[in-house]
Design a protein around this motif. Structure first.
Motif, PDB file in Angstrom:
ATOM      1  N   GLN A  83       0.846  -1.192   0.000  1.00  0.00           N
ATOM      2  CA  GLN A  83       0.000   0.000   0.000  1.00  0.00           C
ATOM      3  C   GLN A  83       0.885   1.247   0.000  1.00  0.00           C
ATOM      4  O   GLN A  83       1.661   1.455   0.923  1.00  0.00           O
ATOM      5  CB  GLN A  83      -0.927   0.009   1.205  1.00  0.00           C
ATOM      6  N   VAL A  84       0.783   2.060  -1.038  1.00  0.00           N
ATOM      7  CA  VAL A  84       1.589   3.260  -1.172  1.00  0.00           C
ATOM      8  C   VAL A  84       0.901   4.404  -0.434  1.00  0.00           C
ATOM      9  O   VAL A  84      -0.232   4.775  -0.763  1.00  0.00           O
ATOM     10  CB  VAL A  84       1.801   3.633  -2.648  1.00  0.00           C
ATOM     11  N   GLN A  85       1.613   4.973   0.523  1.00  0.00           N
ATOM     12  CA  GLN A  85       1.093   6.103   1.270  1.00  0.00           C
ATOM     13  C   GLN A  85       2.008   7.323   1.219  1.00  0.00           C
ATOM     14  O   GLN A  85       1.667   8.353   1.786  1.00  0.00           O
ATOM     15  CB  GLN A  85       0.857   5.706   2.727  1.00  0.00           C
ATOM     16  N   VAL A  86       3.155   7.190   0.575  1.00  0.00           N
ATOM     17  CA  VAL A  86       4.067   8.306   0.398  1.00  0.00           C
ATOM     18  C   VAL A  86       4.461   8.396  -1.068  1.00  0.00           C
ATOM     19  O   VAL A  86       4.526   7.395  -1.771  1.00  0.00           O
ATOM     20  CB  VAL A  86       5.331   8.166   1.285  1.00  0.00           C
ATOM     21  N   VAL A  87       4.728   9.616  -1.528  1.00  0.00           N
ATOM     22  CA  VAL A  87       5.060   9.875  -2.923  1.00  0.00           C
ATOM     23  C   VAL A  87       6.298  10.744  -2.988  1.00  0.00           C
ATOM     24  O   VAL A  87       6.349  11.803  -2.364  1.00  0.00           O
ATOM     25  CB  VAL A  87       3.892  10.557  -3.658  1.00  0.00           C
ATOM     26  N   GLU A  88       7.293  10.310  -3.778  1.00  0.00           N
ATOM     27  CA  GLU A  88       8.536  11.056  -3.926  1.00  0.00           C
ATOM     28  C   GLU A  88       8.473  11.971  -5.143  1.00  0.00           C
ATOM     29  O   GLU A  88       7.792  11.677  -6.126  1.00  0.00           O
ATOM     30  CB  GLU A  88       9.736  10.108  -4.084  1.00  0.00           C
ATOM     31  N   SER A  89       9.233  13.045  -5.079  1.00  0.00           N
ATOM     32  CA  SER A  89       9.388  13.943  -6.211  1.00  0.00           C
ATOM     33  C   SER A  89      10.716  14.678  -6.068  1.00  0.00           C
ATOM     34  O   SER A  89      11.325  14.677  -5.001  1.00  0.00           O
ATOM     35  CB  SER A  89       8.235  14.945  -6.306  1.00  0.00           C
TER      36      SER A  89
END
Length: 131
Positions: A1-7
């Motif tokens: 489950q993805v709960q963080v997003v990188e950029s």
């Protein structure tokens, strides 16, 4: 489950800088967040971590890999849902896919760069440093 997003990843010349952001998108907060990286053919390694020490005795909120000390700086925003990684004096050996990870546990300082203790992971952002 993805709960963080990188950029914030990209391609830069050696000696340049990049700033990565890891955003928690579910509206929650985490006591411990960290950056890991993995280059082709190599194992995933811890880069930098930040933890909250509210309510416990803490010897410091951050941890860094020896290879990035003095060049990278990690910080969390006041809302405790964004983790930044400021990368200065970048080297070609910093080239890797960078992943953000988080956990609601308050990890001890010596465990902050252990990837097996994190249960929320982003999809990664590529950092390429050329010479």
């Amino acid at each position: 489950q993805v709960q963080v997003v990188e950029s914030g990843g990209g391609s830069v010349q050696a000696g340049g800088s990049l700033r990565l952001s890891c955003t928690e998108t579910s509206g929650g907060t985490y006591d411990t967040m960290a950056w890991f990286r993995q280059a082709p053919g190599k194992e995933r390694e811890g880069v930098a971590a930040f933890r909250n020490c509210d309510g416990i005795t803490c010897d410091g909120p951050t941890a860094y890999a020896d290879s990035v000390k003095g060049r990278f700086t990690v910080a969390q925003d006041n809302a405790r849902n964004i983790l930044y990684l400021q990368m200065d004096s970048l080297k070609p050996e910093d080239t890797a896919m960078y992943y953000c990870a988080a956990t609601r546990s308050i990890l001890g300082r010596s465990l902050l760069l252990n990837p097996t203790l994190y249960d929320y992971w982003g999809q990664g952002t590529q950092v390429t440093v050329s010479t």
